[in-house]
Design a protein around this motif. Structure first.
Motif, PDB file in Angstrom:
ATOM      1  N   VAL A   1       0.842  -1.195   0.000  1.00  0.00           N
ATOM      2  CA  VAL A   1       0.000   0.000   0.000  1.00  0.00           C
ATOM      3  C   VAL A   1       0.882   1.253   0.000  1.00  0.00           C
ATOM      4  O   VAL A   1       1.809   1.376   0.807  1.00  0.00           O
ATOM      5  N   ALA A   2       0.591   2.168  -0.896  1.00  0.00           N
ATOM      6  CA  ALA A   2       1.361   3.416  -0.982  1.00  0.00           C
ATOM      7  C   ALA A   2       1.148   4.256   0.270  1.00  0.00           C
ATOM      8  O   ALA A   2       0.175   4.082   1.014  1.00  0.00           O
ATOM      9  N   ARG A   3       2.043   5.195   0.483  1.00  0.00           N
ATOM     10  CA  ARG A   3       2.057   5.969   1.719  1.00  0.00           C
ATOM     11  C   ARG A   3       1.033   7.097   1.769  1.00  0.00           C
ATOM     12  O   ARG A   3       0.976   7.835   2.742  1.00  0.00           O
ATOM     13  N   PHE A   4       0.236   7.256   0.764  1.00  0.00           N
ATOM     14  CA  PHE A   4      -0.662   8.403   0.692  1.00  0.00           C
ATOM     15  C   PHE A   4      -1.718   8.366   1.799  1.00  0.00           C
ATOM     16  O   PHE A   4      -2.639   7.568   1.778  1.00  0.00           O
ATOM     17  N   CYS A   5      -1.581   9.262   2.778  1.00  0.00           N
ATOM     18  CA  CYS A   5      -2.541   9.404   3.879  1.00  0.00           C
ATOM     19  C   CYS A   5      -2.735   8.114   4.662  1.00  0.00           C
ATOM     20  O   CYS A   5      -3.808   7.866   5.225  1.00  0.00           O
ATOM     21  N   THR A   6      -1.718   7.275   4.709  1.00  0.00           N
ATOM     22  CA  THR A   6      -1.751   6.059   5.517  1.00  0.00           C
ATOM     23  C   THR A   6      -0.530   6.050   6.430  1.00  0.00           C
ATOM     24  O   THR A   6       0.434   6.786   6.216  1.00  0.00           O
ATOM     25  N   ALA A   7      -0.599   5.193   7.448  1.00  0.00           N
ATOM     26  CA  ALA A   7       0.588   4.876   8.232  1.00  0.00           C
ATOM     27  C   ALA A   7       1.130   3.589   7.627  1.00  0.00           C
ATOM     28  O   ALA A   7       0.619   2.497   7.914  1.00  0.00           O
ATOM     29  N   PRO A   8       2.117   3.658   6.745  1.00  0.00           N
ATOM     30  CA  PRO A   8       2.529   2.494   5.973  1.00  0.00           C
ATOM     31  C   PRO A   8       3.074   1.361   6.833  1.00  0.00           C
ATOM     32  O   PRO A   8       3.694   1.589   7.873  1.00  0.00           O
ATOM     33  N   VAL A   9       2.820   0.141   6.374  1.00  0.00           N
ATOM     34  CA  VAL A   9       3.363  -1.050   7.036  1.00  0.00           C
ATOM     35  C   VAL A   9       4.834  -1.180   6.660  1.00  0.00           C
ATOM     36  O   VAL A   9       5.185  -1.233   5.487  1.00  0.00           O
ATOM     37  N   LEU A  10       5.696  -1.219   7.668  1.00  0.00           N
ATOM     38  CA  LEU A  10       7.139  -1.281   7.450  1.00  0.00           C
ATOM     39  C   LEU A  10       7.690  -2.699   7.570  1.00  0.00           C
ATOM     40  O   LEU A  10       8.677  -3.045   6.917  1.00  0.00           O
ATOM     41  N   ASP A  11       7.062  -3.493   8.406  1.00  0.00           N
ATOM     42  CA  ASP A  11       7.602  -4.830   8.663  1.00  0.00           C
ATOM     43  C   ASP A  11       6.506  -5.678   9.295  1.00  0.00           C
ATOM     44  O   ASP A  11       5.511  -5.160   9.812  1.00  0.00           O
ATOM     45  N   ALA A  12       6.681  -6.970   9.259  1.00  0.00           N
ATOM     46  CA  ALA A  12       5.765  -7.906   9.907  1.00  0.00           C
ATOM     47  C   ALA A  12       6.504  -9.214  10.107  1.00  0.00           C
ATOM     48  O   ALA A  12       7.414  -9.557   9.338  1.00  0.00           O
TER      49      ALA A  12
END
Length: 513
Positions: free
Chosen positions: A69-80
């Motif tokens: 998911v792109a970073r636009f107005c989200t808190a992007p997922v960095l790791d899992a």
């Protein structure tokens, strides 16, 4: 001194936990440091899930999708990952409270901040859906209000946390913001998120959930069978909210359509939307005492009443009242900032003005609006233009608005382009329709409305005519094109039809099927 009494006894993966941020039905969220010392938000999923093989499989798939998911107005997922008996997801840390906390403490959002919220969440959904992810649990507590605007979190987490497909759909999601198909156990799609978007906007504008409060069965019954409470929702955004709350998911606009409508342009980009949200958002750091204890929460609210008052006095209108740009507007909904590139294209393709009084060339000034309505199919709904073909020859075209018909909640436009030239002269359609491969930039401008209506998009495709790069109109031949619109107000009787380089046809009467 940091209270570590509520922290797990060890690090999670490669992350050092700092403090607990919150807890929900799916797990606990911590503030943590990564290997470089940067702050991140780390959610530890319910411990009983990690031992299940089906959960591990689903977790890896959904986490990988969420990272796209792109970073636009989200808190992007960095790791899992899964560390022993703990599955965790790491996202960018957003400093700011959630929407629910702000509304509870400060009351509903208003003005530019409300509009920025609507655009920001729609932007996030567009990015989420483009990655093939469905949020499934969009609600006020999953929207953080940072210093530059709203950020959506926890997308795809509801599906990760519920690997058993046989479980009731009512369990996955928050009742007040669930869609009817979620309540009924149907397929949960991007349209479900759009329904939730509308509920979030209603809550932000009024401080109330869209279907009231009460026990879960009562609320779920209202979601499926009742109309939402819209009193207090800004009239400028209310029509879009109503469409997004349609009980039938097929009739709701897509997230991209929400953006187009809110920003007043066709195929609005996420970059434009993020810039608009950032420009319009007005943050202020204020402290709210919680429960008499010594803990203080930071809430972002309007910077100063004086600033907002000055902006209102100056006549500043953002978001849905006009495209979010500092540039002067030009006919057809394009901004003056884009006029230079439009003019450069048109100069090479259009060499004569439209002869009919109802239309214009894309580079000429718009003529006065005729006093009478122009009926599609008549001479008043036609015009003549001349274009330059690939051999620098002038080709005359006749343009006719054939029909403009209301069909339920939609309006269908049909028009014909006829090549009145001779010999082998022809016209490349894309040159006439803004160098696109579809007619998605054609628009209708209802009387008294400050932003145009663009063609409807369904399942990622424009409901309008398309063509190939080699599509042409031979001498003596004609081609009929169409576009379907959903955002034309129900009470609109006439609209201006902007066919881009083919002219602006004013005061066209909308007929009924």
């Amino acid at each position: 001194m940091i209270d570590r009494s509520d922290l797990p006894p060890r690090r999670v993966g490669s992350y050092t936990l700092v403090r607990r941020l919150g807890e929900g039905g799916m797990g606990i969220v911590y503030l943590a440091h990564d290997d470089q010392g940067g702050l991140v938000a780390l959610k530890v999923m319910r411990p009983e899930l990690a031992g299940r093989e089906d959960f591990r499989r689903r977790f890896e798939q959904e986490a990988a999708a969420a990272r796209r998911v792109a970073r636009f107005c989200t808190a992007p997922v960095l790791d899992a990952g899964i560390d022993g008996d703990q599955a965790y997801i790491v996202t960018e840390y957003v400093e700011g409270p959630d929407l629910s906390s702000v509304v509870d403490a400060q009351g509903p959002l208003t003005g530019a901040n409300l509009e920025a919220l609507a655009v920001g969440v729609a932007t996030a959904l567009t990015a989420i859906h483009e990655a093939g992810v469905v949020h499934r649990d969009l609600k006020p507590s999953n929207i953080l209000l940072g210093p530059t605007g709203p950020r959506v979190i926890d997308f795809g987490i509801a599906r990760v946390a519920d690997p058993d497909a046989t479980r009731s759909a009512a369990v996955v999601g928050t009742p007040a913001y669930m869609s009817p198909e979620q309540v009924n156990g149907g397929s949960v799609t991007a349209a479900s998120d759009v329904f939730s978007w509308a509920g979030v906007v209603i809550y932000a504008a009024t401080g109330r959930p869209p279907f009231g409060t009460g026990g879960m069965p009562e609320v779920l019954y209202r979601v499926v069978n009742h109309v939402p409470g819209l009193d207090g929702v800004d009239e400028r955004i209310r029509p879009l909210v109503e469409r997004a709350l349609d009980k039938d998911p097929e009739r709701r606009p897509a997230a991209q359509e929400l953006l187009d409508w809110l920003l007043g342009r066709g195929q609005a980009t996420a970059v434009e939307a993020v810039r608009a949200v950032s420009d319009a958002w007005t943050p202020l750091l204020t402290s709210v005492h919680v429960g008499g204890a010594s803990r203080w929460h930071r809430l972002w609210v309007p910077l100063a009443a004086a600033v907002l008052s000055a902006a209102a006095t100056a006549g500043v209108f953002l978001a849905i009242t006009r495209p979010w740009t500092a540039s002067e507007q030009i006919p057809g909904g394009s901004s003056a900032a884009a006029a230079e590139s439009v003019t450069a294209t048109v100069t090479a393709t259009v060499t004569a003005t439209v002869t009919a009084p109802a239309a214009r060339s894309a580079v000429s000034a718009s003529p006065p609006k005729p006093a009478v309505k122009a009926t599609p199919g008549t001479e008043a709904a036609a015009g003549d233009v001349r274009v330059i073909n690939p051999w620098d020859q002038s080709v005359p075209l006749h343009v006719q608005i054939d029909s403009l018909v209301r069909q339920g909640d939609r309006v269908k436009l049909q028009w014909t382009i006829r090549n009145d030239g001779s010999g082998d002269q022809y016209v490349i359609v894309s040159k006439l329709m803004g160098n696109a491969d579809r007619a998605e930039k054609v628009n209708l401008i209802p009387s008294g409305v400050e932003f145009p209506s663009f063609p409807l998009w369904e399942k990622g495709k424009c409901v309008c005519s398309g063509w190939n790069t080699d599509t042409s109109i031979q001498a003596g031949e004609s081609v009929r094109l169409h576009a379907v619109f959903r955002t034309v107000p129900k009470d609109a009787r006439t609209v201006d039809v902007d066919l881009l380089n083919l002219g602006l046809y004013r005061n066209m009467l909308i007929t009924r099927k």
